[in-house]
Design an enzyme around this catalytic site. Structure first.
Site, PDB file in Angstrom:
ATOM      1  N   HIS A 231      47.531  41.626  47.565  1.00 58.75           N
ATOM      2  CA  HIS A 231      47.594  42.617  46.499  1.00 58.75           C
ATOM      3  C   HIS A 231      46.195  43.148  46.197  1.00 58.75           C
ATOM      4  O   HIS A 231      45.195  42.600  46.666  1.00 58.75           O
ATOM      5  CB  HIS A 231      48.173  41.989  45.224  1.00 58.75           C
ATOM      6  N   ASP A 233      43.976  44.327  42.564  1.00 64.35           N
ATOM      7  CA  ASP A 233      44.060  44.120  41.119  1.00 64.35           C
ATOM      8  C   ASP A 233      44.129  45.462  40.387  1.00 64.35           C
ATOM      9  O   ASP A 233      43.374  46.385  40.704  1.00 64.35           O
ATOM     10  CB  ASP A 233      42.852  43.325  40.619  1.00 64.35           C
ATOM     11  N   HIS A 287      43.588  41.238  48.711  1.00 64.47           N
ATOM     12  CA  HIS A 287      43.230  39.821  48.790  1.00 64.47           C
ATOM     13  C   HIS A 287      44.475  38.986  48.520  1.00 64.47           C
ATOM     14  O   HIS A 287      45.488  39.487  48.037  1.00 64.47           O
ATOM     15  CB  HIS A 287      42.095  39.467  47.826  1.00 64.47           C
ATOM     16  N   ARG A 297      45.340  23.547  44.020  1.00 58.96           N
ATOM     17  CA  ARG A 297      44.169  24.385  43.776  1.00 58.96           C
ATOM     18  C   ARG A 297      44.295  25.003  42.388  1.00 58.96           C
ATOM     19  O   ARG A 297      45.382  25.401  41.970  1.00 58.96           O
ATOM     20  CB  ARG A 297      44.080  25.492  44.830  1.00 58.96           C
TER      21      ARG A 297
END
Length: 351
Positions: A231, A233, A287, A297
């Site tokens: 996607h 941002d 990204h 994570r």
């Protein structure tokens, strides 16, 4: 024909094997159980894709105080990274190691609460907080995000009635520090374009920005399932504090590269609105986050957003994009995701 006793035994064995399989795939949140039909419909190759690892351009913000020439060079380097990578990392950013460590610790505590509690209760004491996990509208594995998150608008962060809550107090402190940093970076990137403006201070205040606390559980199912799908941002700037597990990837020159974690740095990336506002001087790039089979994570993302009625209009001519409001942009993105299954973004707003 198979007699009934043998058929019954086979059915029993099948039920037991499915129970063992489901138990081995259990996660919190229950991602595999919920989206199991997607795995059954689509055969995935369970192998690790080798993606080259790179360090992001590193900007030492302490150099801004070293003198005029050094300051200008630092800003140029930041602008170059924003143009060529869409990403850079900053050190000596003014947010203390102690605060970052406390933020990480408190975040881990809240994510390790039982799923039922996370899904039903306001664990962070923010009236506007939203707990999200998976991808409710996913119709295939490419649309599935193997993650969970708390979405926190900053509008309620300063409410002093929650000052006795350690997590709340830590979030307030972190939000204030990262907001100041985002404003500073946006102003420096604007200065590089030849403008001195109060645009970001006027339009990107606490009432419109937000934090997202992210957790990516171990994913034993497939190395090709994303923790967060590809996607761009939909903001001006994003500032990311992540742990050292790794998994963040970005697309550069048509190829995916893995971002090498830097314990001392915060990651900054350009959003769609800054690309439009800068008339493509700065780039908002694709990204994603890849899953890890064994290790969870954590990350915290801050999004520098304007109010919905803010007009996004390029500061340069000739304009590549028509002017639009942030609300119009968000609505178009949501409509595209609903109807097409993915975001189109800025190409919808070309002149």
């Amino acid at each position: 024909m198979m007699d009934s006793s043998k058929q019954s035994l086979l059915n029993s064995q099948k039920d037991m094997s499915e129970q063992v399989y489901e138990k081995n795939q259990e996660s919190d949140p229950p991602l595999h159980k919920t989206y199991r039909t997607l795995f059954e419909k689509q055969q995935m190759e369970n192998h690790d894709v080798i993606v080259e690892e790179h360090e992001l351009p590193l900007i030492d913000l302490h150099i801004l105080k070293a003198g005029r020439q050094e300051r200008e060079k630092c800003i140029r380097n930041m602008a170059k990274a924003s143009s060529e990578w869409g990403f850079f990392q900053v050190v000596n950013h003014g947010i203390s190691t102690d605060l970052l460590k406390r933020m990480s610790n408190e975040q881990a505590k809240v994510f390790r609460q039982p799923f039922e509690k996370k899904a039903k209760e306001k664990l962070l004491d923010f009236s506007l907080e939203t707990y999200r996990w998976g991808a409710p509208s996913a119709t295939n594995l490419q649309q599935l995000s193997w993650s969970e998150a708390f979405h926190i608008p900053l509008a309620k962060c300063s409410d002093s009635s929650y000052s006795d809550n350690t997590l709340r107090r830590t979030i307030n402190e972190y939000a204030a520090a990262v907001s100041d940093l985002a404003q500073q970076l946006a102003q420096l990137l604007t200065e590089n374009l030849g403008f001195r403006t109060s645009y970001f201070a006027q339009n990107c205040g606490p009432s419109s920005c937000y934090l997202r606390l992210n957790r990516y559980p171990p994913c034993p199912v497939s190395s090709e399932v994303c923790g967060l799908i590809s996607h761009t941002d939909s903001d001006f700037l994003t500032i990311l504090h992540q742990d050292q597990v790794g998994g963040l990837q970005l697309k550069k020159d048509g190829k995916w590269i893995t971002v090498k974690p830097n314990q001392k740095a915060l990651i900054v990336n350009i959003g769609d609105l800054f690309q439009a506002w800068s008339n493509d001087a700065y780039k908002s790039v694709e990204h994603r986050v890849m899953t890890n089979r064994k290790v969870e994570r954590f990350s915290v993302a801050f999004f520098l957003c304007p109010s919905y009625d803010t007009i996004i209009e390029t500061c340069r001519r000739p304009a590549i994009y028509r002017k639009f409001t942030f609300e119009e942009f968000r609505q178009q993105v949501q409509e595209d995701v609903r109807s097409m299954g993915h975001k189109i973004g800025l190409p919808r707003f070309l002149v």
